[in-house]
Every structure is written in C-alpha cells, then in structure tokens.
Design a protein around this motif. Structure first.
Motif, short mmCIF file in Angstrom:
data_model
loop_
_atom_site.label_atom_id
_atom_site.label_comp_id
_atom_site.label_asym_id
_atom_site.label_seq_id
_atom_site.Cartn_x
_atom_site.Cartn_y
_atom_site.Cartn_z
N MET A 1 0.87 -1.23 0.03
CA MET A 1 0.02 0.11 -0.01
C MET A 1 0.88 1.24 0.08
N ASN A 2 0.64 2.27 -0.88
CA ASN A 2 1.16 3.36 -1.02
C ASN A 2 0.99 4.48 0.15
N GLN A 3 1.87 4.50 1.25
CA GLN A 3 1.76 5.23 2.43
C GLN A 3 1.61 6.73 2.09
N TYR A 4 2.35 7.17 1.12
CA TYR A 4 2.61 8.62 0.85
C TYR A 4 1.97 9.29 -0.35
N GLY A 5 1.32 8.52 -1.11
CA GLY A 5 0.61 8.86 -2.48
C GLY A 5 -0.54 10.02 -2.13
N LYS A 6 -0.93 10.16 -1.10
CA LYS A 6 -1.80 10.98 -0.80
C LYS A 6 -1.38 12.43 -0.80
N TYR A 7 0.07 12.59 -0.74
CA TYR A 7 0.74 13.80 -0.61
C TYR A 7 0.88 14.50 -2.29
N LYS A 8 0.40 13.77 -3.08
CA LYS A 8 0.92 13.87 -4.53
C LYS A 8 0.58 15.27 -4.84
N ASN A 9 -0.60 15.75 -4.24
CA ASN A 9 -1.23 17.02 -4.80
C ASN A 9 -0.38 18.08 -4.20
N LEU A 10 0.32 17.97 -2.97
CA LEU A 10 1.22 18.72 -2.62
C LEU A 10 2.45 19.23 -3.85
N PHE A 11 2.84 18.09 -4.47
CA PHE A 11 3.69 18.44 -5.43
C PHE A 11 3.41 18.73 -6.86
N ASN A 12 1.98 18.56 -7.15
CA ASN A 12 1.63 19.14 -8.36
C ASN A 12 1.62 20.26 -8.39
N LYS A 13 1.67 21.22 -7.50
CA LYS A 13 1.73 22.72 -7.64
C LYS A 13 2.92 23.04 -8.16
N ILE A 14 4.01 22.39 -8.07
CA ILE A 14 5.35 22.74 -8.70
C ILE A 14 5.96 21.97 -9.75
N TYR A 15 5.39 20.69 -9.75
CA TYR A 15 5.89 19.66 -10.85
C TYR A 15 4.76 19.44 -11.78
N GLY A 16 5.60 19.35 -13.19
CA GLY A 16 4.66 18.89 -14.26
C GLY A 16 4.31 17.51 -14.03
N GLU A 17 3.05 16.92 -14.74
CA GLU A 17 2.71 15.44 -14.43
C GLU A 17 3.98 14.41 -14.88
N SER A 18 4.69 14.80 -15.89
CA SER A 18 5.68 13.72 -16.25
C SER A 18 7.12 13.58 -15.25
N GLN A 19 6.75 14.67 -14.27
CA GLN A 19 8.11 14.64 -13.30
C GLN A 19 7.70 14.11 -12.03
N ILE A 20 6.21 13.32 -11.75
CA ILE A 20 6.00 12.85 -10.80
C ILE A 20 5.42 11.28 -11.12
N GLN A 21 5.92 10.39 -10.25
CA GLN A 21 5.67 8.96 -10.45
C GLN A 21 5.20 8.22 -9.14
N LEU A 22 3.97 7.76 -9.28
CA LEU A 22 3.48 7.02 -8.08
C LEU A 22 3.93 5.71 -8.02
N ASP A 23 4.48 4.87 -6.91
CA ASP A 23 4.77 3.64 -7.11
C ASP A 23 5.81 3.31 -8.26
N ALA A 24 6.76 4.31 -8.16
CA ALA A 24 8.00 3.82 -9.46
C ALA A 24 8.83 2.63 -8.81
N LYS A 25 9.01 1.93 -9.93
CA LYS A 25 10.11 0.96 -9.66
C LYS A 25 11.39 1.15 -9.43
N MET A 26 12.03 1.12 -8.42
CA MET A 26 13.31 1.51 -8.26
C MET A 26 14.29 0.69 -8.93
N SER A 27 13.96 -0.59 -9.38
CA SER A 27 14.62 -1.35 -10.31
C SER A 27 15.00 -0.67 -11.52
N GLU A 28 14.14 0.30 -11.97
CA GLU A 28 14.48 0.96 -13.20
C GLU A 28 15.18 1.89 -13.12
#
Length: 304
Positions: A1-28
């Motif tokens: 479960m994504n514990q911090y995804g709820k904070y995404k809206n805080l970063f939407n104010k300063i980032y474009g959509e392509s700069q934000i990834q939820l549940d990103a695979k660190m293996s990549e």
C-alpha cells in the motif's frame, strides 16, 4: 500500500505530470536492476524545485532520499516509503578556461568528454565511472589512481536549512570514500573542477587506455554497483575475496563475479535480498579466513 501517495497533490503545484511517478519501480532507476517500489519519485528540473520539494517534505514529515544516477545504490525488495528525489535533470556542464563547472546530475563520463574536448588533463580517471557529479563529490569517487579530491576546486551545496553554501576543497574534507557532504547530509548542487592544460591526443589516449582496461577487467555486461566493498587498509577487497575462494559464489540470482571478485553482480533475475545475502556471506568468510573487515561501498536504502 502506498503510504505517501496522498501527498501527490502537494507536489502537483510545482511539478509537471511527467516529473511525478507514484509507485515507481526503483529497479528501473538503479544499476543493480533490483529493488521494490518507492511511494513517489520526483525529478526536479532546477534547484528551486528541489528546495521547494525538501521544504514540503519537512513540513509534512515525509521521509525523502536524494539520489543521482543510481550507480552506487542498492534498494531493498520492500522498496522505499516516502519520496525519492532523482537529480538527473540537473546536468548542465560549462567549461571556462581551465575550469569545468558541472551540475550534480551531470554524468562523470560527460564531464570527462568535455575536459578532453578542451584539452584539459586530470579528469581522465573518471571517464568510466558511471556515476554523476553529485554522488562523486558525496563519496569522493575515484579510480585508477585518481579521485575527486585531486581536481575539485569547490562545490555548491544545499544545507539542512535549504540554504545554498559554497564549500572550498578544504572545507569539503574529502577522504577515502567520505566527505563533509556525507557527514552532514548536505545535497551537492554543482562542482567546479580545476584542470591542467595538456595535449589533447595524449589525454584521449589515456581515456582510451582506461576504457579498454575497464572493459577487459570488469563485468560490465551484468548489472552491479561497481566495486562492492571499500578498500580495507593494507589490502585489496577483490584479492581477499578471490583468495577466500569466493569467485562465482552464488545465492539466487546474485553472485561474486568470475571476472573481478570485487564485484557482486545480478546475473539474471536477482533480488536485493540475493545481493545482500552474497555481500554478507563474503564479509563473513573474509573475516573468518583473514580477520579483515569488509564494508560495503554501495549505499543501501529501503526496507525488506
């Protein structure tokens, strides 16, 4: 479960959509090609975005981790809770006279190429190091009898209060795989290197020689984080591991390289646990056989 995804809206104010990834695979995003998910991965375009990001994280008590090119990083299989800030887009390089200033996300090989183009010697040692400038200053990266401390003039860093400081070579307190930046938890923003005018052909020859040597001696065809262990005083880690009979030692999809015993590699579908189990076995055996302590050079993040 994504514990911090709820904070995404805080970063939407300063980032474009392509700069934000939820549940990103660190293996990549790391050279080992292993590791779990991070709740939010952010890729700032500039220092102001970086500063605002850290401020938001601190105000909301969100754990955050700053990474560069992921070449000296191992993320555990449980992934990372919180935010990973990847600085790969801060990558400008500028050459003025004998000096090159590079942002934290610039690749060392690109700085080396720029130095060669300007007939500047001193940076050839870094031509094959896969990391970025920020990580290189953070750990005083080195190879082939050279290291960052030999060529750096100063570094621009972000301190705990999101204030920008300029630290001289002396203030950086660079030692073997350590620096003031590491000790204080600062973030490197850029570095200026003071190089020596030289013969371009000789500089290129040295780069070519080191590139061939690296290709011949290192298992570059497999995912790894380069040299896995720091050099123990009075010894070479690779030689100790080879003398302990551990070349080829395998757990799951991770093993000690047959080509260079100083490298633990992902030889197929390895997991972070496989890699860590091999590292721990190697440390135990070298300690048992030679009474020498090995310490990982790779930075380990995340949870099991």
């Amino acid at each position: 479960m994504n514990q911090y995804g709820k904070y995404k809206n805080l970063f939407n104010k300063i980032y474009g959509e392509s700069q934000i990834q939820l549940d990103a695979k660190m293996s990549e995003h790391i050279y080992f090609k292993v590791g779990g998910l991070v709740d939010i991965l952010l890729t700032p375009n500039n220092v102001e975005q970086l500063k605002e990001t850290i401020t938001i994280c601190k105000q909301n008590k969100i754990p955050f981790y700053v990474i560069g090119n992921g070449s000296n990083l191992l993320v555990r299989d449980g992934g990372i809770r919180g935010i990973v800030i990847k600085l790969c887009k801060l990558n400008r390089i500028e050459r003025v006279g004998n000096k090159i200033t590079a942002e934290c996300g610039a690749l060392l090989k690109d700085v080396s190429t720029e130095a060669t183009a300007g007939s500047l010697a001193g940076f050839q040692f870094a031509c094959g190091i896969p990391g970025s400038v920020g990580g290189a200053v953070f750990m005083n990266a080195g190879a082939y009898d050279g290291e960052i401390s030999f060529v750096i003039e100063k570094a621009e860093v972000l301190d705990d209060n999101q204030e920008i400081k300029v630290l001289s070579k002396e203030e950086l307190n660079l030692g073997y795989r350590q620096s003031l930046v590491m000790q204080k938890g600062y973030v490197v923003l850029s570095a200026t290197f003071d190089l020596t005018p030289g013969d371009k052909e000789k500089i290129q020859d040295r780069v070519d020689t080191l590139t061939t040597r690296r290709e011949d001696r290192q298992p570059l065809e497999y995912p790894s984080a380069g040299s896995t262990f720091k050099r123990p005083e009075g010894h070479f880690a690779g030689r100790l591991i080879e003398d302990a009979g551990l070349k080829g030692f395998t757990i799951g999809g991770a093993c000690v390289s047959e080509k260079h015993a100083g490298f633990v590699i992902n030889n197929g579908n390895g997991t972070a646990k496989d890699v860590l189990d091999v590292i721990n076995h190697v440390r135990d055996e070298v300690k048992k056989q030679f009474d020498v302590d090995l310490y990982p050079e790779v930075r380990i993040l995340g949870e099991d």
